[in-house]
Design a protein around this motif. Structure first.
Motif, mmCIF file in Angstrom:
data_model
loop_
_atom_site.group_PDB
_atom_site.id
_atom_site.type_symbol
_atom_site.label_atom_id
_atom_site.label_comp_id
_atom_site.label_asym_id
_atom_site.label_seq_id
_atom_site.Cartn_x
_atom_site.Cartn_y
_atom_site.Cartn_z
ATOM 1 N N ALA A 1 45.002 29.848 37.938
ATOM 2 C CA ALA A 1 45.133 28.476 38.448
ATOM 3 C C ALA A 1 43.786 27.922 38.913
ATOM 4 N N ASP A 2 42.977 28.783 39.540
ATOM 5 C CA ASP A 2 41.690 28.280 40.049
ATOM 6 C C ASP A 2 40.659 28.084 38.938
ATOM 7 N N ARG A 3 40.938 28.597 37.743
ATOM 8 C CA ARG A 3 40.015 28.406 36.616
ATOM 9 C C ARG A 3 40.613 27.460 35.569
ATOM 10 N N ALA A 4 41.676 26.758 35.918
ATOM 11 C CA ALA A 4 42.409 25.938 34.940
ATOM 12 C C ALA A 4 41.525 24.887 34.264
ATOM 13 N N GLY A 5 40.571 24.336 35.005
ATOM 14 C CA GLY A 5 39.742 23.266 34.441
ATOM 15 C C GLY A 5 38.503 23.769 33.731
ATOM 16 N N ASP A 6 38.278 25.085 33.768
ATOM 17 C CA ASP A 6 37.058 25.632 33.141
ATOM 18 C C ASP A 6 37.224 25.772 31.630
ATOM 19 N N GLU A 7 36.120 25.502 30.910
ATOM 20 C CA GLU A 7 36.153 25.737 29.458
ATOM 21 C C GLU A 7 36.311 27.230 29.214
ATOM 22 N N VAL A 8 37.136 27.589 28.257
ATOM 23 C CA VAL A 8 37.398 29.001 27.981
ATOM 24 C C VAL A 8 36.115 29.725 27.581
ATOM 25 N N GLY A 9 35.230 29.022 26.900
ATOM 26 C CA GLY A 9 33.969 29.630 26.474
ATOM 27 C C GLY A 9 33.114 30.117 27.627
ATOM 28 N N ARG A 10 33.358 29.600 28.835
ATOM 29 C CA ARG A 10 32.562 29.993 29.998
ATOM 30 C C ARG A 10 33.223 31.120 30.798
ATOM 31 N N LEU A 11 34.404 31.555 30.389
ATOM 32 C CA LEU A 11 35.114 32.602 31.142
ATOM 33 C C LEU A 11 34.618 33.989 30.742
ATOM 34 N N SER A 12 34.894 34.951 31.611
ATOM 35 C CA SER A 12 34.567 36.346 31.292
ATOM 36 C C SER A 12 35.541 36.850 30.220
ATOM 37 N N GLY A 13 35.203 37.998 29.631
ATOM 38 C CA GLY A 13 36.060 38.568 28.587
ATOM 39 C C GLY A 13 37.470 38.827 29.093
ATOM 40 N N GLY A 14 37.570 39.312 30.331
ATOM 41 C CA GLY A 14 38.882 39.618 30.903
ATOM 42 C C GLY A 14 39.720 38.362 31.077
ATOM 43 N N ASN A 15 39.090 37.324 31.598
ATOM 44 C CA ASN A 15 39.829 36.065 31.797
ATOM 45 C C ASN A 15 40.215 35.428 30.465
ATOM 46 N N LYS A 16 39.313 35.556 29.471
ATOM 47 C CA LYS A 16 39.668 35.023 28.143
ATOM 48 C C LYS A 16 40.907 35.742 27.620
ATOM 49 N N GLN A 17 40.921 37.046 27.816
ATOM 50 C CA GLN A 17 42.056 37.810 27.315
ATOM 51 C C GLN A 17 43.336 37.418 28.055
ATOM 52 N N ASP B 1 47.833 43.152 20.084
ATOM 53 C CA ASP B 1 47.017 43.993 19.197
ATOM 54 C C ASP B 1 45.757 44.421 19.964
ATOM 55 N N GLU B 2 45.719 45.677 20.348
ATOM 56 C CA GLU B 2 44.590 46.263 21.084
ATOM 57 C C GLU B 2 44.106 45.328 22.196
ATOM 58 N N PRO B 3 44.931 45.046 23.160
ATOM 59 C CA PRO B 3 44.613 44.009 24.158
ATOM 60 C C PRO B 3 43.448 44.359 25.071
ATOM 61 N N SER B 4 43.133 45.656 25.238
ATOM 62 C CA SER B 4 42.111 46.027 26.224
ATOM 63 C C SER B 4 40.794 46.446 25.577
ATOM 64 N N SER B 5 40.682 46.252 24.259
ATOM 65 C CA SER B 5 39.536 46.838 23.544
ATOM 66 C C SER B 5 38.176 46.304 24.003
ATOM 67 N N SER B 6 38.124 45.045 24.457
ATOM 68 C CA SER B 6 36.814 44.470 24.796
ATOM 69 C C SER B 6 36.626 44.330 26.315
ATOM 70 N N LEU B 7 37.447 45.021 27.081
ATOM 71 C CA LEU B 7 37.392 44.824 28.539
ATOM 72 C C LEU B 7 36.766 46.012 29.254
ATOM 73 N N ASP B 8 36.173 45.705 30.430
ATOM 74 C CA ASP B 8 35.640 46.803 31.243
ATOM 75 C C ASP B 8 36.796 47.413 32.047
ATOM 76 N N PRO B 9 36.585 48.576 32.691
ATOM 77 C CA PRO B 9 37.690 49.289 33.358
ATOM 78 C C PRO B 9 38.425 48.442 34.402
ATOM 79 N N ARG B 10 37.678 47.637 35.166
ATOM 80 C CA ARG B 10 38.328 46.826 36.203
ATOM 81 C C ARG B 10 39.227 45.760 35.572
ATOM 82 N N GLN B 11 38.674 45.114 34.515
ATOM 83 C CA GLN B 11 39.462 44.076 33.821
ATOM 84 C C GLN B 11 40.684 44.708 33.156
ATOM 85 N N ARG B 12 40.494 45.939 32.647
ATOM 86 C CA ARG B 12 41.587 46.645 31.978
ATOM 87 C C ARG B 12 42.730 46.916 32.976
ATOM 88 N N GLU B 13 42.333 47.310 34.146
ATOM 89 C CA GLU B 13 43.324 47.621 35.191
ATOM 90 C C GLU B 13 44.166 46.381 35.508
#
Lengths: 242, 448
Positions: free
Chosen positions: A120-136, A154-166
């Motif tokens: 909700a707090d990132r609703a107005g942000d362009e997706v291109g500016r989000l982190s990989g985790g938020n994009k996912q 399809d492999e939802p966690s493949s591009s995420l770091d451990p914290r984002q994966r969690e």
């Protein structure tokens, strides 16, 4: 997360799926059922047919033989790469796909997914500016807009770091706990062991195993792998000629 | 489909640099082509040394004063002259490359022209470093000299006709400041006829005078026709323009507008359509869209529609601006402009989505669009007669499978009143649009 799969409660039933690419058979007579609210991991080595199977379940590819009980419109699809528009904001992406999905109340669906994905707090942000985790998370939120009974990832966690994966697995776990059937493919065997109620082991287009991670581990214990799930999985494949 | 259309417009709105480039680049290219077509080559810079003394620039030709400056002005009409005072200066300018050539008018040129028996000579010095420029300058100067020769020939012809008339009809002739009366053949014959009539019937002078009289009659008769003969000698070939391709002659400026706008339409539409389609794959959204949210054909039609709409808006504005400020256009034909631009835009957009579908990646699609667009335009602009008939047929065949030539024909027919109908090019564009849409749809099978 109790692994239960009976025909009476099957949210998704797959019968005799076969897919060929020329001379090569990508999937051979694959059949299984998945219950409502079940969290199922599809694991297997590279080229096993995991993505092909999910593509057929999602309605992107067609099978040469066999059937899928759930029509593609009732299935939420979350591809490996975030399939959203980087020049649009999170809200604009959700609104666009909600309209394309012909969701009855677009604004309510968007608000619900923003809250559910904690965006909700990132609703107005362009997706291109989000982190990989938020994009996912936006990617998954788009897949859930129409409140599908079954979600394929399809492999939802493949591009995420451990914290984002969690955070991602926490989000997916909540979905399943609310009754959504979740099927995901992964290369990460530990993720299947840790988060899935049930695993489907595919190799060279054949479904070799279906059961809980514990059952797979029990089967693997016979090969004296000392409780190492990944080693047991590799040994299991090796013993079956893969 | 409208949500996708709005989404693409939103994305374009948030990519101002891309939009500016997409609009400005094709407009600049097309205007340059338009100016090149309508402007023609610029005047070559040439050094001029006029050695004719000021007091000798007017000379006598057949009793009439002729001003040499009048003819040298014709010579310099197609060049940008740099006047110098010495031969060395002229040659230095040529050697240094500051002028393409030097034209030297020798001091005795008027004297030789006045003599009527000696050939006057103009000296031309070239810089041979650039063969193309040398050929161009040679061509310009030879053409101007031919004009001067033609003008002088006309002058000589007038003088000669005057002498012949004097010989025929008699009159006054100034020789060394003294007026002499010339009898003329016609008067001489009359006198001779009177003399023969006054002779007795058996006079031995009659046969001899009769021969002289017949000679005078033949001379009068033939010299009377000499004016026409002289005219045909001084100008053996005369050009008369006839347009066999239609009852009109397309004004060069209007044709240049058609070419410029077609080039703009092509670049803008093809790049936009191919890019928009490839972007769906680049953003990984294609597979999500085509699994029930929108059909593949629907997606193609959306891209075609959007690209055609955007390019139509830009090029229509371009035509309006050109018509309002630069070129005289027939505003009564405005509905035809709209039809031609819309049809061309749709056909180019279909070509664009086919490129986007085949190339799949945004960069590859843009590169392919550029690589195809330029040769397509050049091929369509090859005029008949510029190459052999066999090669021209091949060029025509290749041009027929791309939208450039039919769009140019449609726009030319829309802008210029004439016999050529716009219907043929429009049907051609429709066929091309359908063909490329089919190619794009096939390409989408392996797009995801």
């Amino acid at each position: 997360m109790s692994p239960v799969a009976t025909s009476d409660r099957a949210a998704l039933a797959v019968t005799g799926i076969t897919k060929r690419y020329g001379e090569r058979t990508a999937l051979r007579d694959v059949s299984f059922e998945i219950a409502s609210g079940e969290l199922v991991a599809v694991i297997g080595p590279n080229g096993a047919g995991k993505t092909t199977l999910l593509s057929i379940l999602a309605g992107i590819a067609s099978a040469d033989a066999g059937s899928v009980s759930c029509p593609p419109r009732d299935v939420g699809w979350v591809p490996q790469q975030p399939a959203v528009y980087s020049k649009l904001s999170v809200r604009e992406n959700l609104r666009l796909f909600a309209r394309l999905e012909r969701v009855a109340d677009v604004d309510a669906a968007v608000a619900r997914m923003l809250a559910q994905a904690d965006l909700a707090d990132r609703a107005g942000d362009e997706v291109g500016r989000l982190s990989g985790g938020n994009k996912q998370r936006v990617n998954i939120a788009v897949g859930l807009l129409a409140e599908p009974r079954v979600v394929l990832l399809d492999e939802p966690s493949s591009s995420l770091d451990p914290r984002q994966r969690e955070r991602l697995w926490g989000f997916i776990g909540e979905l399943a706990s609310r009754g959504t059937t979740v099927v995901y493919s992964t290369h990460n065997v530990q993720e299947a062991e840790r988060y899935a109620d049930r695993v489907l082991v595919l190799a060279d287009g054949e479904l070799l195993f279906t059961g809980s991670p514990r059952e797979l581990e029990s089967t693997a214990d016979r090969y004296s792998t000392g409780g190492d799930f990944e080693a047991a999985f590799v040994r299991f494949l090796h013993e079956r000629g893969h | 489909m409208r949500w996708l259309l709005l989404k693409d417009l939103q994305i374009l709105r948030r990519s101002p640099l891309l939009v500016v480039l997409l609009i400005v680049y094709p407009i600049v290219i097309s205007l340059l082509i338009g100016f090149a077509l309508s402007g023609g080559p610029s005047k070559p810079k040439i050094a001029v040394l006029n050695e004719i003394p000021t007091n000798q620039r007017t000379f006598d030709l057949g009793g009439r004063a002729v001003n040499a400056d009048e003819y040298t002005a014709r010579l310099f009409g197609s060049i940008d002259p740099t006047f110098v005072h010495t031969r060395a200066d002229a040659l230095k300018l040529v050697r240094d490359g500051r002028v393409l050539a030097a034209v030297i008018l020798p001091a005795d040129i008027t004297e030789k022209l006045a003599s009527g028996t000696q050939q006057a000579t103009i000296e031309i010095a070239y810089n041979g470093e650039d063969a193309v420029k040398q050929r161009y300058v040679e061509s310009v100067i030879r053409s101007r000299i031919a004009d001067v020769n033609a003008a002088l020939s006309k002058r000589f012809e007038q003088i000669t006709v005057r002498y012949i008339n004097l010989l025929l009809d008699g009159g006054s002739l100034n020789v060394f400041g003294r007026d002499l009366q010339v009898l003329g053949l016609t008067n001489a014959k009359k006198i001779l006829d009177g003399a023969i009539a006054s002779l007795p019937g058996g006079s031995p002078l009659r046969p001899a005078l009769g021969q002289v009289d017949r000679f005078a009659a033949i001379a009068i008769q033939n010299l009377g026709a000499s004016g026409a003969v002289l005219q045909s000698v001084s100008e053996p070939v005369r050009a008369q323009a006839t347009n066999v391709a239609g009852s009109r002659r397309t004004p060069l400026d209007s044709y240049a507008v058609a070419v410029a706008v077609t080039v703009s339409l092509m670049f803008l539409t093809v790049l936009l359509a191919s890019g928009l389609l490839a972007l769906e794959r680049e953003e990984h959204a294609f597979t999500r869209l085509v699994r029930g949210l929108v059909s593949r054909l629907g997606l193609l039609l959306e891209k075609i529609g959007l690209a055609a709409l955007c390019s139509f808006t830009v090029t229509f504005g371009m035509v309006l601006a050109l018509g309002a400020f630069f070129v005289e256009l027939d505003w009564g034909r405005l509905p035809l402009w709209i039809v031609a631009l819309a049809a061309g835009g749709i056909a180019f957009a279909a070509m664009g989505v086919a490129i986007g579908g085949v190339a799949r990646e945004l960069r590859a699609a843009s590169l392919l669009a550029f690589l195809l667009a330029l040769p397509v335009a050049f091929l369509a602009l090859v005029p008949s007669g510029a190459v052999s008939s066999g090669l021209y047929d091949v060029v025509n065949g290749i041009s027929a499978i791309f939208p450039f030539k039919p769009t140019l024909q449609a726009l030319d027919a829309a802008l210029n009143a004439g016999q050529r109908s716009i219907v043929g090019p429009l049907l051609h564009l429709l066929a091309v649009a359908v063909g490329y849409t089919v190619i794009a749809r096939i390409a989408l099978r392996r797009f995801g």
